[in-house]
Design a protein around this motif. Structure first.
Motif, mmCIF file in Angstrom:
data_model
loop_
_atom_site.group_PDB
_atom_site.id
_atom_site.type_symbol
_atom_site.label_atom_id
_atom_site.label_comp_id
_atom_site.label_asym_id
_atom_site.label_seq_id
_atom_site.Cartn_x
_atom_site.Cartn_y
_atom_site.Cartn_z
ATOM 1 N N LYS A 2 0.851 -1.192 0.000
ATOM 2 C CA LYS A 2 0.000 0.000 0.000
ATOM 3 C C LYS A 2 0.885 1.239 0.000
ATOM 4 C CE LYS A 2 -4.154 -1.882 1.932
ATOM 5 N NZ LYS A 2 -5.317 -1.635 2.725
ATOM 6 N N ILE A 3 0.556 2.173 -0.881
ATOM 7 C CA ILE A 3 1.268 3.446 -0.985
ATOM 8 C C ILE A 3 0.261 4.548 -0.699
ATOM 9 C CG2 ILE A 3 2.520 5.007 -2.524
ATOM 10 C CD1 ILE A 3 4.134 2.518 -2.079
ATOM 11 N N LYS A 4 0.600 5.425 0.222
ATOM 12 C CA LYS A 4 -0.278 6.553 0.522
ATOM 13 C C LYS A 4 -0.202 7.564 -0.620
ATOM 14 C CE LYS A 4 -0.154 5.883 5.413
ATOM 15 N NZ LYS A 4 0.235 6.296 6.718
ATOM 16 N N VAL A 5 -1.375 8.062 -1.014
ATOM 17 C CA VAL A 5 -1.460 9.010 -2.123
ATOM 18 C C VAL A 5 -2.402 10.143 -1.743
ATOM 19 C CG1 VAL A 5 -3.286 7.669 -3.270
ATOM 20 C CG2 VAL A 5 -1.899 9.247 -4.606
ATOM 21 N N GLU A 6 -2.025 11.348 -2.114
ATOM 22 C CA GLU A 6 -2.865 12.525 -1.900
ATOM 23 C C GLU A 6 -3.184 13.118 -3.266
ATOM 24 O OE1 GLU A 6 -2.263 17.089 -0.349
ATOM 25 O OE2 GLU A 6 -1.114 15.520 0.657
ATOM 26 N N ARG A 7 -4.472 13.277 -3.527
ATOM 27 C CA ARG A 7 -4.881 13.897 -4.789
ATOM 28 C C ARG A 7 -4.916 15.414 -4.613
ATOM 29 N NH1 ARG A 7 -9.444 10.276 -7.889
ATOM 30 N NH2 ARG A 7 -9.646 8.999 -6.037
ATOM 31 N N VAL A 8 -4.003 16.108 -5.265
ATOM 32 C CA VAL A 8 -3.984 17.565 -5.274
ATOM 33 C C VAL A 8 -5.162 18.054 -6.102
ATOM 34 C CG1 VAL A 8 -2.645 19.609 -5.948
ATOM 35 C CG2 VAL A 8 -1.478 17.581 -5.058
ATOM 36 N N ASN A 9 -5.462 17.304 -7.143
ATOM 37 C CA ASN A 9 -6.581 17.592 -8.033
ATOM 38 C C ASN A 9 -7.520 16.384 -7.973
ATOM 39 O OD1 ASN A 9 -8.301 17.769 -10.284
ATOM 40 N ND2 ASN A 9 -6.767 18.854 -11.500
ATOM 41 N N LYS A 10 -8.706 16.573 -7.410
ATOM 42 C CA LYS A 10 -9.640 15.459 -7.193
ATOM 43 C C LYS A 10 -10.188 14.856 -8.485
ATOM 44 C CE LYS A 10 -9.421 15.997 -2.728
ATOM 45 N NZ LYS A 10 -8.498 15.225 -1.957
ATOM 46 N N LYS A 11 -10.031 15.567 -9.612
ATOM 47 C CA LYS A 11 -10.531 15.060 -10.895
ATOM 48 C C LYS A 11 -9.577 14.035 -11.528
ATOM 49 C CE LYS A 11 -12.929 19.357 -11.955
ATOM 50 N NZ LYS A 11 -13.015 20.513 -12.860
ATOM 51 N N ILE A 12 -8.374 13.964 -11.018
ATOM 52 C CA ILE A 12 -7.357 13.094 -11.617
ATOM 53 C C ILE A 12 -7.545 11.660 -11.148
ATOM 54 C CG2 ILE A 12 -4.865 12.661 -11.807
ATOM 55 C CD1 ILE A 12 -6.034 15.219 -13.221
ATOM 56 N N GLU A 13 -7.466 10.750 -12.098
ATOM 57 C CA GLU A 13 -7.561 9.326 -11.775
ATOM 58 C C GLU A 13 -6.300 8.878 -11.051
ATOM 59 O OE1 GLU A 13 -8.605 6.800 -15.092
ATOM 60 O OE2 GLU A 13 -9.628 8.472 -16.071
ATOM 61 N N LEU A 48 -0.916 14.488 -8.189
ATOM 62 C CA LEU A 48 -0.764 13.505 -7.108
ATOM 63 C C LEU A 48 0.510 13.738 -6.319
ATOM 64 C CD1 LEU A 48 -1.505 10.245 -9.121
ATOM 65 C CD2 LEU A 48 -3.126 11.539 -7.723
ATOM 66 N N LYS A 49 0.417 13.455 -5.026
ATOM 67 C CA LYS A 49 1.583 13.354 -4.160
ATOM 68 C C LYS A 49 1.569 11.938 -3.614
ATOM 69 C CE LYS A 49 1.466 18.158 -2.545
ATOM 70 N NZ LYS A 49 1.374 19.007 -1.322
ATOM 71 N N ILE A 50 2.740 11.332 -3.498
ATOM 72 C CA ILE A 50 2.807 9.954 -2.993
ATOM 73 C C ILE A 50 3.847 9.863 -1.888
ATOM 74 C CG2 ILE A 50 1.994 8.902 -5.135
ATOM 75 C CD1 ILE A 50 4.877 8.160 -5.793
ATOM 76 N N ALA A 51 3.655 8.907 -0.991
ATOM 77 C CA ALA A 51 4.600 8.637 0.091
ATOM 78 C C ALA A 51 5.214 7.262 -0.155
ATOM 79 C CB ALA A 51 3.901 8.686 1.440
ATOM 80 N N VAL A 52 6.357 7.265 -0.808
ATOM 81 C CA VAL A 52 7.062 6.015 -1.096
ATOM 82 C C VAL A 52 7.746 5.560 0.197
ATOM 83 C CG1 VAL A 52 8.875 4.941 -2.483
ATOM 84 C CG2 VAL A 52 7.433 6.728 -3.491
ATOM 85 N N SER A 83 12.074 8.279 -1.539
ATOM 86 C CA SER A 83 11.102 8.028 -0.477
ATOM 87 C C SER A 83 10.836 9.259 0.384
ATOM 88 C CB SER A 83 11.557 6.858 0.404
ATOM 89 O OG SER A 83 12.761 7.187 1.077
ATOM 90 N N GLY A 84 11.728 10.199 0.444
ATOM 91 C CA GLY A 84 11.526 11.398 1.252
ATOM 92 C C GLY A 84 10.791 12.518 0.544
ATOM 93 N N TYR A 85 10.548 12.402 -0.754
ATOM 94 C CA TYR A 85 9.888 13.468 -1.519
ATOM 95 C C TYR A 85 8.384 13.454 -1.263
ATOM 96 C CZ TYR A 85 8.281 16.257 -5.479
ATOM 97 O OH TYR A 85 7.670 17.207 -6.266
ATOM 98 N N ARG A 86 7.815 14.621 -0.986
ATOM 99 C CA ARG A 86 6.385 14.713 -0.721
ATOM 100 C C ARG A 86 5.682 15.746 -1.610
ATOM 101 N NH1 ARG A 86 7.625 10.683 1.222
ATOM 102 N NH2 ARG A 86 7.076 9.816 3.262
ATOM 103 N N GLY A 87 6.367 16.239 -2.616
ATOM 104 C CA GLY A 87 5.755 17.193 -3.531
ATOM 105 C C GLY A 87 4.937 16.497 -4.605
ATOM 106 N N GLU A 88 4.318 17.297 -5.450
ATOM 107 C CA GLU A 88 3.514 16.751 -6.546
ATOM 108 C C GLU A 88 4.405 16.039 -7.551
ATOM 109 O OE1 GLU A 88 0.186 18.154 -9.874
ATOM 110 O OE2 GLU A 88 0.981 19.612 -8.433
ATOM 111 N N VAL A 89 3.962 14.880 -7.989
ATOM 112 C CA VAL A 89 4.699 14.119 -8.995
ATOM 113 C C VAL A 89 4.548 14.823 -10.336
ATOM 114 C CG1 VAL A 89 4.830 11.914 -10.241
ATOM 115 C CG2 VAL A 89 4.385 11.942 -7.769
ATOM 116 N N GLY A 90 5.675 15.036 -10.996
ATOM 117 C CA GLY A 90 5.677 15.636 -12.319
ATOM 118 C C GLY A 90 6.395 14.730 -13.297
ATOM 119 N N VAL A 91 6.060 14.879 -14.563
ATOM 120 C CA VAL A 91 6.663 14.070 -15.623
ATOM 121 C C VAL A 91 7.199 15.027 -16.687
ATOM 122 C CG1 VAL A 91 6.249 12.332 -17.410
ATOM 123 C CG2 VAL A 91 5.053 12.169 -15.215
#
Length: 149
Positions: A2-13, A48-52, A83-91
């Motif tokens: 299980k990976i904790k995830v925070e949706r910054v934008n609730k519309k994003i899958e 999305l933000k994730i807690a690896v 694993s220490g990064y808590r910002g929004e994931v970007g590509v």
């Protein structure tokens, strides 16, 4: 896992497997609508933000279909999320194709793979042990050089 995830934008899958149990990567979606011109690159937010967990890292890989059909790939492949990064994931995508590449909200733009990583400690030595390969590098194996004829 299980990976904790925070949706910054609730519309994003949330990232998901297209073929659960068979795919290594979860598809990441765009949180933005934009165009990447031919030869251009841009940072695309995923919403999305994730807690690896410690001892793991997340890696952002290109989608093979985008690369083959559109010439679009991840510029810094493999993108690493520590694993220490808590910002929004970007590509960071780059368009190697001839045409502009249009991105809509929730388009699949990359894939995410969570992998275990080893934490290392250096052990400095005076000399490394010998190996069969030795110091042969880049393109050395399988190629006969003029001295080997």
């Amino acid at each position: 896992m299980k990976i904790k995830v925070e949706r910054v934008n609730k519309k994003i899958e949330l990232p998901q497997y297209q073929h659960y149990g068979e795919d290594a990567g979860l598809d990441l979606h765009s949180a933005e609508e934009l165009t990447i011109k031919s030869g251009e690159y841009k940072l695309i937010k995923t919403g999305l933000k994730i807690a690896v967990p410690q001892g793991y890292a997340a890696f952002v890989y290109p989608r093979s279909g985008l690369a083959l059909k559109k010439g679009v790939t991840v510029l810094n492949a493999d993108g690493v999320i520590d694993s220490g990064y808590r910002g929004e994931v970007g590509v960071i995508l780059i368009n190697h194709g001839e045409n502009n590449f249009e991105i809509n909200v929730n388009d699949r733009i990359a894939q995410l793979i969570i992998q275990k990583v080893n934490i290392i400690e250096w052990e400095e030595v005076e000399n490394l042990t010998e190996s069969q390969r030795g110091e042969g590098g880049f393109g050395h194996t399988g190629v006969k050089h003029s001295k080997e004829k």
